[in-house]
Design a protein around this motif. Sequence first.
Motif, PDB file in Angstrom:
ATOM      1  N   ASN A 119       9.366  -6.661  -2.321  1.00 58.94           N
ATOM      2  CA  ASN A 119       9.729  -7.954  -2.887  1.00 58.94           C
ATOM      3  C   ASN A 119      10.493  -8.785  -1.870  1.00 58.94           C
ATOM      4  OD1 ASN A 119      11.798  -6.003  -3.096  1.00 58.94           O
ATOM      5  ND2 ASN A 119      12.902  -7.280  -4.551  1.00 58.94           N
ATOM      6  N   GLU A 120      10.054  -8.704  -0.630  1.00 57.39           N
ATOM      7  CA  GLU A 120      10.764  -9.429   0.423  1.00 57.39           C
ATOM      8  C   GLU A 120      10.573 -10.934   0.310  1.00 57.39           C
ATOM      9  OE1 GLU A 120      11.340  -7.119   4.318  1.00 57.39           O
ATOM     10  OE2 GLU A 120       9.247  -6.736   3.780  1.00 57.39           O
ATOM     11  N   ILE A 121       9.447 -11.354  -0.230  1.00 60.41           N
ATOM     12  CA  ILE A 121       9.227 -12.769  -0.493  1.00 60.41           C
ATOM     13  C   ILE A 121       8.603 -12.901  -1.872  1.00 60.41           C
ATOM     14  CG2 ILE A 121       8.964 -13.411   1.930  1.00 60.41           C
ATOM     15  CD1 ILE A 121       5.942 -13.510   1.478  1.00 60.41           C
ATOM     16  N   TYR A 122       8.749 -14.071  -2.459  1.00 62.54           N
ATOM     17  CA  TYR A 122       8.177 -14.312  -3.783  1.00 62.54           C
ATOM     18  C   TYR A 122       6.648 -14.186  -3.730  1.00 62.54           C
ATOM     19  CZ  TYR A 122       6.406 -16.695  -7.850  1.00 62.54           C
ATOM     20  OH  TYR A 122       5.709 -16.993  -8.983  1.00 62.54           O
ATOM     21  N   GLY A 123       6.095 -13.501  -4.712  1.00 62.39           N
ATOM     22  CA  GLY A 123       4.649 -13.388  -4.837  1.00 62.39           C
ATOM     23  C   GLY A 123       4.079 -12.061  -4.408  1.00 62.39           C
ATOM     24  N   GLN A 124       4.889 -11.181  -3.840  1.00 63.16           N
ATOM     25  CA  GLN A 124       4.350  -9.887  -3.419  1.00 63.16           C
ATOM     26  C   GLN A 124       4.034  -8.981  -4.606  1.00 63.16           C
ATOM     27  OE1 GLN A 124       7.310  -8.626  -0.359  1.00 63.16           O
ATOM     28  NE2 GLN A 124       5.618  -8.737   1.082  1.00 63.16           N
ATOM     29  N   ARG A 125       4.718  -9.192  -5.713  1.00 67.48           N
ATOM     30  CA  ARG A 125       4.451  -8.396  -6.908  1.00 67.48           C
ATOM     31  C   ARG A 125       3.729  -9.264  -7.934  1.00 67.48           C
ATOM     32  NH1 ARG A 125       8.114  -3.861  -7.221  1.00 67.48           N
ATOM     33  NH2 ARG A 125       7.217  -3.462  -9.268  1.00 67.48           N
ATOM     34  N   SER A 126       2.550  -8.846  -8.362  1.00 68.67           N
ATOM     35  CA  SER A 126       1.780  -9.632  -9.327  1.00 68.67           C
ATOM     36  C   SER A 126       0.660  -8.764  -9.888  1.00 68.67           C
ATOM     37  CB  SER A 126       1.195 -10.882  -8.666  1.00 68.67           C
ATOM     38  OG  SER A 126       0.345 -11.573  -9.557  1.00 68.67           O
ATOM     39  N   TYR A 127       0.234  -9.063 -11.099  1.00 70.41           N
ATOM     40  CA  TYR A 127      -0.915  -8.371 -11.675  1.00 70.41           C
ATOM     41  C   TYR A 127      -2.215  -9.126 -11.416  1.00 70.41           C
ATOM     42  CZ  TYR A 127      -0.686 -11.966 -15.271  1.00 70.41           C
ATOM     43  OH  TYR A 127      -0.682 -13.173 -15.911  1.00 70.41           O
ATOM     44  N   ALA A 128      -2.140 -10.390 -10.938  1.00 66.95           N
ATOM     45  CA  ALA A 128      -3.300 -11.267 -10.892  1.00 66.95           C
ATOM     46  C   ALA A 128      -4.211 -10.946  -9.712  1.00 66.95           C
ATOM     47  CB  ALA A 128      -2.852 -12.720 -10.826  1.00 66.95           C
ATOM     48  N   SER A 129      -5.458 -11.317  -9.860  1.00 65.91           N
ATOM     49  CA  SER A 129      -6.432 -11.360  -8.775  1.00 65.91           C
ATOM     50  C   SER A 129      -6.471 -10.064  -7.971  1.00 65.91           C
ATOM     51  CB  SER A 129      -6.138 -12.572  -7.878  1.00 65.91           C
ATOM     52  OG  SER A 129      -7.221 -12.860  -7.023  1.00 65.91           O
ATOM     53  N   TRP A 130      -6.322 -10.178  -6.625  1.00 65.38           N
ATOM     54  CA  TRP A 130      -6.476  -9.003  -5.772  1.00 65.38           C
ATOM     55  C   TRP A 130      -5.219  -8.158  -5.669  1.00 65.38           C
ATOM     56  CZ3 TRP A 130      -2.703  -9.946  -2.425  1.00 65.38           C
ATOM     57  CH2 TRP A 130      -2.494 -11.234  -1.919  1.00 65.38           C
ATOM     58  N   HIS A 131      -4.142  -8.554  -6.310  1.00 68.78           N
ATOM     59  CA  HIS A 131      -2.915  -7.755  -6.233  1.00 68.78           C
ATOM     60  C   HIS A 131      -3.159  -6.360  -6.795  1.00 68.78           C
ATOM     61  CE1 HIS A 131       0.024 -10.739  -4.841  1.00 68.78           C
ATOM     62  NE2 HIS A 131      -0.765 -11.618  -5.429  1.00 68.78           N
ATOM     63  N   GLN A 132      -2.601  -5.371  -6.119  1.00 67.07           N
ATOM     64  CA  GLN A 132      -2.912  -3.970  -6.409  1.00 67.07           C
ATOM     65  C   GLN A 132      -1.753  -3.217  -7.063  1.00 67.07           C
ATOM     66  OE1 GLN A 132      -5.022  -2.434  -2.606  1.00 67.07           O
ATOM     67  NE2 GLN A 132      -4.151  -4.438  -2.089  1.00 67.07           N
ATOM     68  N   ASP A 133      -0.871  -3.951  -7.732  1.00 68.36           N
ATOM     69  CA  ASP A 133       0.303  -3.326  -8.336  1.00 68.36           C
ATOM     70  C   ASP A 133      -0.062  -2.124  -9.200  1.00 68.36           C
ATOM     71  OD1 ASP A 133       1.025  -5.874  -7.369  1.00 68.36           O
ATOM     72  OD2 ASP A 133       2.754  -5.944  -8.698  1.00 68.36           O
TER      73      ASP A 133
END
Length: 807
Positions: A667-681
Amino acid sequence: MLKQQSLIWETPSQNSQDSMPIGGGGIGLNVWFENGELLVYFQQSGNFDEHNGFPKQGRLRISNTTSDWAELTSFKQELNSQKATIQISIVDQEEVKTDFLVWVNTSHSVYHIEYSSSKEQLLSVAYESWRYEDKLSKAQDQSTYIFTERNDIFAYWMYPKDLIRHKDVITQDSNSIRWWHQNDNADLAFDKEMDQQGFCNHKQDLFNPQRDLVFGGSLVAKGMQGTTSREGEYLGTPFKALCLKGPSLPNMQRIDVYCCCEQVPDISSWHHAVDKLIGTYNDLDYSAHKQATQAWWAKFWQRSWIDIQAKEQDAQINAEIDQVSRNYRWFRFMQGFNVNGNFPLKFNGGLVTYDSGLVGYVEDQRDLSAVREVEAQKAKTLDGAQQIEANENLRIERDFGPDYRAWGGGSITPQNQRLLYWPLLKSGDFDLFEPQFSWYKDTLETTELRSQLAFGHDGCSYTEQINNFGLPIGSHFGWERPKSMGLGQQINRSCDDHYSTQLEFAFMMLEYQRYSQQSITEYLPFIQSAAQFFFSHYEYLAANDGREAYDENGHLHIFPSSGLESYKEASNPNDVTCGLRNIYQGLLRLEDISAEQRTLFELRLSKIPPLIHRQYNGYTTIAPAYDWAEINNVELPQMYPVYPYQEFGVGLEGLQIARDTWEHSCNEIYGQRSYASWHQDGIFCAHLGLVEEAKQVLICKLGDGGRRFPAFWGPGHDWTPDHNWGGTGMIQLQEMLVQDKAGKIVLLPCWPKNWDVDFKLHLGLGTTLECEVKNGEIINLVIEPKARMQDIETDFELNLTNVTEAV
């Protein structure tokens, strides 16, 4: 066991966004009934025009000239996944019943519309084209990014000159309509970009998917006759149409649409190819084609399945989990459309995009409060929650017609494409890999020549945002660039020095061999070249800089590199080192390598830098790289040792380090954690055994997408349908159920005890696993080959009286 699945609509659609997808044989259809007419968009894999656009074949429209279908007493549209058919049944005000059946051949790029009526009526079938004249595409302001018409041909996004989008040709005879687009060989993107990047003396000998390409097709409707042309407009896009008319009789009749994409020396050769395709239905009985197609789909659905029945206290959550199970199957269904396709299935809509003016975020009916809260807490911004809400409510206005998609055309984005192909291993859909793997084989010579011309060394260099012929897309290489820039540099900051996805696809090929037990001999040159590049490249850069290429321990110094698109000017990024390590370990597992190769692979393996850790807020975590200059995007290379490379996770050493990495340093910058699109959380959570967090993400990932067809997600970062969204969800669900790592089968590593499930998935060494869980117990377990039963590890209770081994 496999659960049957159908989708039924009892009212007509409002527009193309409300369409049903169906496909096969490398073509995809959007089918919908609107304002008394049946409409079909159809698109074929590999249809690249001279500017490397990726247009649809056209639109089909069937209407009734005898009575009014806009006023109906009964309507039913059913998509049957098992048979891969769409059945539409309507009854008009005069109680006349009309039936349509739409299906697509899996062996040929052909689709059919069968129709019959309780009373004779006069039907009209029209082929509609919006590419009936040349159109000027003006050079656009480079400060505007994806909100431009040029994004549809992404290589030309920053091209400083006007372009002519060349028209199609449409003709008609007594009972058929034929159309085609013949690429203008004097105006090819291939030539412009080859010249741009220093290949002008080599391009005649390299793979060129545009030269001499003709794509189009033929509509044949026996019993109908040619009438007149007409003009119209659909959702703001003008079109011209040619029409056939004929009776609808009580006995079954049909409309056949043949799509043909061929590189031929002249147009007469293409017409011959179309006629030959049409002839296959004279030489082989129509019903045999239909039976073969249904047999292919029946086999497809028997390869694997996942069926979930949640038992949560909240009925709403149970309903959402039912959506997850259903939408997993619908997305896999859309993946099947590209069997025998000419080109990899596109991440940004596949073969079933619709009118671009309808694309945009839709109101999300799911309760995302828990996910928003987690993301807001993780985001290092004071207004994290407000940014999330703003992003979700964004409306995108890009009304450029039916052909348009963001990141469009013949370009490949490997970092996105991979997410469509990883889930095919566990689903057992090995035949669907062929278009993607063959693309690497076809373009290998070009990418190796690029390394020679740009750097003077061997090994292939596949950049991010690469064209279908193997060079970086022109907009990222730079149409207007400083003369001092070398041929190996790109003007686009995100993609420069970023080559790690060639390692991931090379590793995927090795995993394909391990799962399918099929030969990968034809892909070995690419695999070895993909890894060789990094040794050659960083030895070359070190020599240029007057420094040592290897450290005191004999490890290669990989600098300057890139941790995915995010961590720039990085040293020894972990996505690169993990990729290299897993490739050489995979090559050493192959039985048919020579002693000389084995010695080389072992030497290379010993020179790969070790994985880098760092202290982050007091926790030992996996680092993105040894060091870096800036963070340019929101990917997480520090999690790649967890997935896809599986060096950390449930059942392996270092699990707590991996969990601390996820919890504290992603979480070093906003947007690294997300369920959307290609995010692999969700994928990472599955491999870390984080059950509750994985549940939340899965519901958001594979829940209904907000459109009438529930698996049309997006646009996310990409487009609608966002196939990255479906691919990541598919991978997550599979990995929650079973993981195959280090010779062990970790069964149910991240599965809620109160979710019943019945599934069949594929694993390494040609293994298939069937498992049924009820009330927190494994009540049925079938594994083949049976020797792999000893490799299973699970925390779930086994009801041993019901556990069996496949013979």
